[in-house]
Design an enzyme around this catalytic site. Sequence first.
Site, PDB file in Angstrom:
ATOM      1  N   SER A 149       1.044  12.580   8.665  1.00 60.17           N
ATOM      2  CA  SER A 149      -0.212  12.244   7.853  1.00 60.17           C
ATOM      3  C   SER A 149      -1.419  12.432   8.916  1.00 60.17           C
ATOM      4  O   SER A 149      -2.484  12.355   8.464  1.00 60.17           O
ATOM      5  CB  SER A 149      -0.172  11.088   6.910  1.00 60.17           C
ATOM      6  OG  SER A 149      -0.200   9.988   8.000  1.00 60.17           O
ATOM      7  N   LEU A 156     -11.116  -3.483   8.256  1.00 66.82           N
ATOM      8  CA  LEU A 156     -11.635  -4.257   7.157  1.00 66.82           C
ATOM      9  C   LEU A 156     -11.228  -3.329   5.891  1.00 66.82           C
ATOM     10  O   LEU A 156     -11.734  -3.617   4.535  1.00 66.82           O
ATOM     11  CB  LEU A 156     -12.959  -4.836   6.711  1.00 66.82           C
ATOM     12  CG  LEU A 156     -13.411  -5.625   7.940  1.00 66.82           C
ATOM     13  CD1 LEU A 156     -14.966  -5.675   7.850  1.00 66.82           C
ATOM     14  CD2 LEU A 156     -12.583  -7.023   7.951  1.00 66.82           C
ATOM     15  N   ALA A 163       0.071   4.260   8.526  1.00 64.04           N
ATOM     16  CA  ALA A 163      -0.448   4.841   9.763  1.00 64.04           C
ATOM     17  C   ALA A 163      -1.986   5.048   9.955  1.00 64.04           C
ATOM     18  O   ALA A 163      -2.469   5.650  11.024  1.00 64.04           O
ATOM     19  CB  ALA A 163       0.242   6.386   9.828  1.00 64.04           C
ATOM     20  N   ALA A 164      -2.675   4.350   8.938  1.00 63.13           N
ATOM     21  CA  ALA A 164      -4.092   4.552   9.120  1.00 63.13           C
ATOM     22  C   ALA A 164      -4.555   3.766   9.957  1.00 63.13           C
ATOM     23  O   ALA A 164      -5.416   4.181  10.812  1.00 63.13           O
ATOM     24  CB  ALA A 164      -4.566   4.180   7.735  1.00 63.13           C
ATOM     25  N   GLY A 165      -3.956   2.473  10.329  1.00 63.23           N
ATOM     26  CA  GLY A 165      -4.426   1.707  11.363  1.00 63.23           C
ATOM     27  C   GLY A 165      -4.097   2.329  12.750  1.00 63.23           C
ATOM     28  O   GLY A 165      -4.813   2.260  13.822  1.00 63.23           O
ATOM     29  N   ASP A 166      -2.772   2.883  12.798  1.00 67.88           N
ATOM     30  CA  ASP A 166      -2.351   3.618  14.141  1.00 67.88           C
ATOM     31  C   ASP A 166      -3.317   4.853  14.444  1.00 67.88           C
ATOM     32  O   ASP A 166      -3.574   5.045  15.466  1.00 67.88           O
ATOM     33  CB  ASP A 166      -1.061   4.156  13.960  1.00 67.88           C
ATOM     34  CG  ASP A 166       0.166   2.820  13.583  1.00 67.88           C
ATOM     35  OD1 ASP A 166      -0.326   1.659  13.962  1.00 67.88           O
ATOM     36  OD2 ASP A 166       0.831   2.981  12.808  1.00 67.88           O
TER      37      ASP A 166
END
Length: 330
Positions: A322, A247, A276-279
């Site tokens: 990152s 979320l 790429a945070a979700g990855d």
Amino acid sequence: MTLPHITVLGSLNMDLVAYVPHHPLPGETLTADAFATSPGGKGANQAVACAKLSRDRPIEEHKEGGPWKGETAHVSMVGVVGKDGYGSQLRGNLARYGVDVSGVLESKEATTGVALIIVDKPTGENRIVLSPGANHVLTEGDFKDGLGLLGEGKPDLLIMQLEIQFGAVLAALKAAKEAGVDVLLNPAPARKLPDEAYQGLAHLVVNETEASILGEVEVSVLDTEEGLERVARGFVEKGARNVIITLGGRGVYYMSRDGRKGLTPAEKAKVVDTTAAGDTFVGMYALDAVGKRDGEFDIEAAVKKANKAAAKTVERAGAQDSIPWRDELV
């Protein structure tokens, strides 16, 4: 001791990223503050996340094929790139992080996939346009005889997204179930799944938009914990063992078939770029999933660790670069 084996079947793209003062309006031409070219693709990003988060930063430049010290998982990538410069760069970058690229094929006909990414600098939010190219070479026919394309032996966990052909994903999902291989499905970009896709699915990881599309509800339904529980329960009732709904700044909602559920707050972070945070979340969560024996998987603990890793990622620009190494989270 044999290391857990994670295989990622998915996309490999070259990311062309423009950093802008705001997202352009229809018909508006913007001058970017900066531009970068970097390896990406949700499949490749998730493979890199699994690899980097399962080992410490190398003291010296790692040589392809050489051993890693202290790694906790063997990570392999399966997908297709073009026989071009971008393809070579993508394969080389994966290997540099410790990903086994023996399953990354080269197409003579199709070019390597490309993602055009526009990042709004003030918020770090991004908008992405994909040109799939070689990512669409694999078809459902490649998995009609099982998971042979993944190489010898069976992985402990197969991770997939929806940036390769939909039929290929569904066929691989069916083959994995028949082979007794756990699957983590991150259905992005989102589209409605057939009910049989959920049956026996070990892990379903979606964001708000994806949850609303798959759950066939308005996104506003997910504004409350009651709405999140209702949508997540729908996925569990269809057969998913563990459901994760990310979320953003609100945190992560989770539910497992054995009744565990809850809303975990987001980690505090100074957002630079959400790419790429979700990855990264998927990679950290997957490592926790394969690191536990049957019956011992702590979904709440896995979510907290994945949240922490994802928060580190958004504080940096770029995609694979990152993603943090394991020792950066201590």
